[in-house]
Scaffold this active site. Structure first.
Site, PDB file in Angstrom:
ATOM      1  N   ASP A   1      18.254  36.278 -18.390  1.00 39.11           N
ATOM      2  CA  ASP A   1      17.867  36.454 -19.786  1.00 39.11           C
ATOM      3  C   ASP A   1      17.205  37.818 -19.949  1.00 39.11           C
ATOM      4  O   ASP A   1      16.892  38.482 -18.966  1.00 39.11           O
ATOM      5  CB  ASP A   1      16.987  35.313 -20.297  1.00 39.11           C
ATOM      6  CG  ASP A   1      15.633  35.218 -19.615  1.00 39.11           C
ATOM      7  OD1 ASP A   1      15.451  35.841 -18.562  1.00 39.11           O
ATOM      8  OD2 ASP A   1      14.768  34.511 -20.144  1.00 39.11           O
TER       9      ASP A   1
ATOM     10  N   TYR B   1      14.763  41.064 -20.561  1.00 40.39           N
ATOM     11  CA  TYR B   1      13.365  41.387 -20.267  1.00 40.39           C
ATOM     12  C   TYR B   1      12.520  41.008 -21.484  1.00 40.39           C
ATOM     13  O   TYR B   1      12.956  41.147 -22.634  1.00 40.39           O
ATOM     14  CB  TYR B   1      13.200  42.873 -20.006  1.00 40.39           C
ATOM     15  CG  TYR B   1      13.938  43.395 -18.796  1.00 40.39           C
ATOM     16  CD1 TYR B   1      13.697  42.890 -17.522  1.00 40.39           C
ATOM     17  CD2 TYR B   1      14.875  44.423 -18.916  1.00 40.39           C
ATOM     18  CE1 TYR B   1      14.360  43.389 -16.409  1.00 40.39           C
ATOM     19  CE2 TYR B   1      15.542  44.930 -17.812  1.00 40.39           C
ATOM     20  CZ  TYR B   1      15.286  44.408 -16.553  1.00 40.39           C
ATOM     21  OH  TYR B   1      15.945  44.899 -15.466  1.00 40.39           O
TER      22      TYR B   1
ATOM     23  N   PHE C   1      19.850  43.870 -17.044  1.00 37.43           N
ATOM     24  CA  PHE C   1      19.178  44.754 -16.094  1.00 37.43           C
ATOM     25  C   PHE C   1      18.799  46.109 -16.688  1.00 37.43           C
ATOM     26  O   PHE C   1      18.093  46.896 -16.056  1.00 37.43           O
ATOM     27  CB  PHE C   1      20.010  44.963 -14.821  1.00 37.43           C
ATOM     28  CG  PHE C   1      20.184  43.725 -14.000  1.00 37.43           C
ATOM     29  CD1 PHE C   1      19.127  43.223 -13.249  1.00 37.43           C
ATOM     30  CD2 PHE C   1      21.393  43.048 -13.970  1.00 37.43           C
ATOM     31  CE1 PHE C   1      19.266  42.064 -12.496  1.00 37.43           C
ATOM     32  CE2 PHE C   1      21.555  41.897 -13.214  1.00 37.43           C
ATOM     33  CZ  PHE C   1      20.495  41.397 -12.470  1.00 37.43           C
TER      34      PHE C   1
ATOM     35  N   HIS D   1      19.909  37.973  -5.372  1.00 39.18           N
ATOM     36  CA  HIS D   1      19.466  38.680  -6.576  1.00 39.18           C
ATOM     37  C   HIS D   1      18.656  39.914  -6.165  1.00 39.18           C
ATOM     38  O   HIS D   1      17.959  39.892  -5.146  1.00 39.18           O
ATOM     39  CB  HIS D   1      18.594  37.742  -7.418  1.00 39.18           C
ATOM     40  CG  HIS D   1      18.335  38.218  -8.795  1.00 39.18           C
ATOM     41  ND1 HIS D   1      17.321  39.114  -9.086  1.00 39.18           N
ATOM     42  CD2 HIS D   1      18.939  37.937  -9.974  1.00 39.18           C
ATOM     43  CE1 HIS D   1      17.321  39.357 -10.388  1.00 39.18           C
ATOM     44  NE2 HIS D   1      18.288  38.657 -10.957  1.00 39.18           N
TER      45      HIS D   1
END
Length: 220
Positions: free
Chosen positions: A65, A67, A78, A187
């Site tokens: 989701d 920031y 990202f 991740h």
């Protein structure tokens, strides 16, 4: 429902916009924007699609989701707005790219330069309440972005999927490994990057695959 999203995506995703879950999702999101601060800006909710037309798609990167800090989210997973300090996951992504390619690369956190080369920077959830991580999960965005992944899987082949972490890997499970290049690892978060993300060489592997099928590689 008339959703403002890139036209070539719209022709495939339009059936989703008329489903009850999407109407409920739209009502929820509108209330959230009316009641408080929500990221990204409304005009950028579907930016991942606007910056990366389906007919130019080469690579899919799946985030979770947006920031939730001030000025960070810009509609691309990202990615952050210009001038915003790099979040730790993005720092780790750039570190791995430089290690993988053996040279310095731009550390500009605004990843629109990737999107415009054909990288779909897709968050599973497209909005978030300020300072409340995952606050818009479970309201319908996941179903919509599942439909996006399914559309790409059905309509396109020769696509590179970069699936970092178990969440992205579950979302990409539908993809035919025989018709595409699917790269999976941990991740890039500081909590997990040392469990496989560092050293994965996904960026050179993605470009090697694209080159092998006659596509222009990505300038990471």
């Amino acid at each position: 429902m008339d959703v403002k999203i890139a036209q070539d995506w719209k022709q495939y995703l339009a059936p989703e916009f008329d489903k009850e879950y999407f109407r409920d999702l739209t009502d929820f999101v509108r209330r959230e924007y009316a009641l408080g601060t929500v990221y990204p800006k409304g005009k950028n909710i579907f930016r991942a699609f606007d910056e990366c037309p389906l007919d130019r798609l080469k690579v899919v990167i799946i985030g979770q989701d947006p920031y939730h800090g001030p000025g960070q989210a810009n509609g691309l997973c990202f990615s952050v707005n210009p001038g915003v300090p790099l979040p730790p996951s993005l720092q780790n992504i750039f570190t791995e790219i430089e290690s993988d390619l053996g040279r310095p690369v731009s550390r500009d956190g605004n990843l629109e330069r990737w999107a415009r080369q054909g990288v779909l920077l897709l968050n599973a959830v497209l909005t978030v309440r300020a300072n409340q991580a995952a606050s818009h999960q479970g309201h319908g965005w996941e179903r919509f972005t599942d439909a996006v992944v399914e559309t790409v899987a059905q309509e396109k082949s020769g696509i590179v999927y970069l699936l970092w972490g178990s969440y992205a890997q579950r979302k990409g499970a539908i993809v035919d490994r025989n018709r595409n290049c699917v790269l999976e690892t941990a991740h890039p978060s500081p909590l997990s990057a040392h469990r496989g993300f560092f050293g994965c060489r996904h960026f050179s592997k993605a470009n090697d695959y694209l080159t092998s099928i006659g596509k222009t590689p990505i300038e990471w």
